[in-house]
Motif scaffolding. Sequence first.
Motif: not given
Length: 347
Positions: A252-258, A222-229
Amino acid sequence: MSEELALYRKYRPQSFKDVIGQPEIVKALEGALKEGNVAHAYLFFGSRGTGKTSVARIFAKELGASEVDIHEIDAATYTSVDHIRALREEVTTMPFESAKKVYIVDEVHMLSKAAFNAFLKTLEEPPAHVVFILATTDLEKVPDTVQSRCQVFTFKKPTVKAVAEMVAKVAKAEGFTLEKASAELIGLLADGSFRDAHGILQKILASSGDKTISVAEVEMITGAPRNELIQRVIAGLAKGEPADALGAVGEAVNANADMEVFTRILVQRVRILLLLRYAPDFGAELVNELTDTDKDFLTKYSKDASSKINSETLRKLIIASVETSRSPLPQLPLELAIMELTEGVKP
């Protein structure tokens, strides 16, 4: 999993007992049916994916209308006064094979002003064999003159827990197992929409390599942000140290997280942390829906006497969440909140 039918269609509620999260509405409609006190017009209001059209279909069938006598109209493409004039003529004809003809008008707020005006008389005094069910996501755009001619029902957004339970059942029916935390994350991503939850789940099931869906798999697909972040932001706020928290937002931004999803999850986690501190029994009930790692992490910081996370933290994060969609840089409201909370800067 069958690809022939979208999950939201395949698992759409077929009776009132299948409807999730709208007990007051179900009770009222069942009562009207039992007492024979059915109105000539209803207006269902609520955000998208909350079950308005599904409940309208169930109600129509409970009124005894067969498929051929249930007419669904999309007001987004049925906006003109000419459309309504044609409808006024159509409603006068008798049902094909039922006692009632039911017209379900979706997104009714999309009708033009002239169309609404042309609709008023028919809506107020339809033929005895006709029931109108209007549905809208934007009640403010429905004229008061229309609202006053209808019984209005407000559909609540389902809780994350309700959506999570629903997707877990659907996954099981499709032969998959959702970890509790995976279902909870889908519930958060769906943002109160059963239809969106079905869509997210379908994407995950179609992409899964096995029959057990982990949180990591949901995050990846889904591209959800990684929990660790998320945890790094919370730890930085708890310690009053902005560098790592801001660094996690940057990653998170660099990983294209929403960022809307990121802040929504962050708000939910901080809420649980504070409830663990101030209402332990309730907090424990909520944290049990998360992974063991999240449970241990939030429990630790809820008991940390030196933690700087408090009600003001949650308040600023809520504001950041609301402002994210309006910001020229989606991450900026959260970055500002972190700076203010860790450096004592007043807005």
